[in-house]
Scaffold this motif. Structure first.
Motif, short mmCIF file in Angstrom:
data_model
loop_
_atom_site.label_atom_id
_atom_site.label_comp_id
_atom_site.label_asym_id
_atom_site.label_seq_id
_atom_site.Cartn_x
_atom_site.Cartn_y
_atom_site.Cartn_z
N ASP A 1 0.85 -1.19 0.00
CA ASP A 1 0.00 0.00 0.00
C ASP A 1 0.89 1.25 0.00
OD1 ASP A 1 -1.84 1.98 0.26
OD2 ASP A 1 -2.74 1.24 2.12
N PHE A 2 0.95 1.89 -1.17
CA PHE A 2 1.76 3.11 -1.31
C PHE A 2 0.87 4.34 -1.45
CE2 PHE A 2 4.04 -0.46 -3.27
CZ PHE A 2 5.19 -0.47 -2.51
N SER A 3 -0.41 4.19 -1.10
CA SER A 3 -1.38 5.24 -1.41
C SER A 3 -1.17 6.51 -0.58
CB SER A 3 -2.81 4.72 -1.22
OG SER A 3 -3.01 4.30 0.12
N ARG A 4 -0.42 6.41 0.51
CA ARG A 4 -0.19 7.61 1.32
C ARG A 4 1.16 8.26 1.00
NH1 ARG A 4 -3.49 9.50 4.59
NH2 ARG A 4 -1.86 10.56 5.79
N ALA B 1 3.01 10.46 -2.09
CA ALA B 1 2.81 11.20 -3.34
C ALA B 1 4.16 11.34 -4.04
CB ALA B 1 2.23 12.58 -3.06
N ARG C 1 4.61 3.20 -12.04
CA ARG C 1 3.57 2.19 -11.77
C ARG C 1 3.92 0.87 -12.44
NH1 ARG C 1 -0.55 6.68 -12.59
NH2 ARG C 1 -1.25 7.22 -10.49
N TYR D 1 -1.64 -0.95 -4.01
CA TYR D 1 -2.20 0.41 -4.08
C TYR D 1 -1.05 1.34 -4.48
CZ TYR D 1 -6.21 -1.48 -1.56
OH TYR D 1 -7.30 -2.23 -1.19
N PRO D 2 -1.15 1.96 -5.66
CA PRO D 2 -0.03 2.78 -6.13
C PRO D 2 0.07 4.11 -5.38
CG PRO D 2 -1.87 2.97 -7.64
CD PRO D 2 -2.27 1.95 -6.62
N PRO D 3 1.23 4.73 -5.44
CA PRO D 3 1.34 6.08 -4.87
C PRO D 3 0.51 7.06 -5.71
CG PRO D 3 3.33 5.52 -6.07
CD PRO D 3 2.48 4.29 -6.06
N ALA D 4 0.12 8.16 -5.09
CA ALA D 4 -0.49 9.25 -5.86
C ALA D 4 0.61 9.87 -6.71
CB ALA D 4 -1.09 10.28 -4.92
N ASP E 1 -3.53 14.02 3.27
CA ASP E 1 -3.73 12.81 2.47
C ASP E 1 -2.46 11.97 2.35
OD1 ASP E 1 -6.33 13.61 1.98
OD2 ASP E 1 -5.84 14.62 0.10
N PHE E 2 -1.30 12.56 2.71
CA PHE E 2 -0.02 11.89 2.46
C PHE E 2 0.88 11.91 3.68
CE2 PHE E 2 -1.34 14.06 -1.53
CZ PHE E 2 -1.75 12.93 -2.20
#
Length: 201
Positions: A4-7, A9, A22, A34-37, A173-174
């Motif tokens: 989980d890299f979603s947090r 950016a 990605r 979960y990809p990074p933003a 968000d990050f």
């Protein structure tokens, strides 16, 4: 989880590197994640100003016409031999580009007034540029005012606003923001990077 890299950016100069990131994560992890933003630097500067709502940006032709109207009213001598809008478009684009660079490099009106002073005594500046510089503060301030009234943004204005508002943005968000592969930084970008580093982001 480790996938989980979603947090996180990641901010790149353009759009393509985010696609490669990605792809590479998928190749290495070999399972769903979960990809990074991923942001371009333009998108990230907009995010600082308005995290939840996209900004309405002025189109190039509209910007050129706005500059034509401002010059017609505030510095009509610039229109000499290019009185029609179609004749003035290339010059409008040059003025807009100049104002964008001033904003990207966070050059204040005070510094410009010093340039104006040099221009007014003919210091090392061709006459056509000399005349423009003596009015650039007025042209720039009118351009900003009209954009604000129309609720529009320019790229340079977005960078300038972001560099001044970055301390107000919490980035909830990050957990971390990674700036990737930048070679040359405008002063506004440097200001943002420095403030985020100082705020441990």
């Amino acid at each position: 989880s480790s996938c989980d890299f979603s947090r996180i950016a990641c901010v790149f100069g353009g759009r393509r590197p985010g696609l490669f990131l990605r792809q590479e994560l998928a190749r290495r992890l070999k399972k769903s994640f979960y990809p990074p933003a991923v942001f371009t630097i333009d998108e990230f500067m907009e995010y600082i100003i308005s995290p939840k709502k996209p900004l309405k940006k002025i189109e190039e032709l509209e910007s050129a016409y706005l500059m034509y109207e401002i010059v017609k009213n505030k510095a009509p001598y610039i229109l000499k031999n290019r009185e029609s809008f179609s004749q003035f478009v290339p010059w409008a684009q040059e003025i807009n580009s100049f104002i964008e660079q001033l904003d990207l490099e966070d050059i204040s009106d005070g510094k410009l007034l010093n340039i104006e002073k040099s221009a007014s005594i003919g210091y090392d500046v061709p006459e056509s540029i000399n005349k423009l510089l003596t009015h650039i503060v007025n042209i720039r301030s009118n351009y900003r005012r009209i954009l604000s009234e129309k609720n529009l943004s320019s790229r340079g204005g977005i960078y300038l606003d972001a560099s001044r508002k970055v301390n107000e943005c919490k980035f909830d968000d990050f957990d971390a923001v990674i700036f990737c592969n930048f070679f040359y930084l405008h002063k506004t970008e440097l200001n943002v990077f420095r403030k985020m580093h100082n705020n441990k982001k």
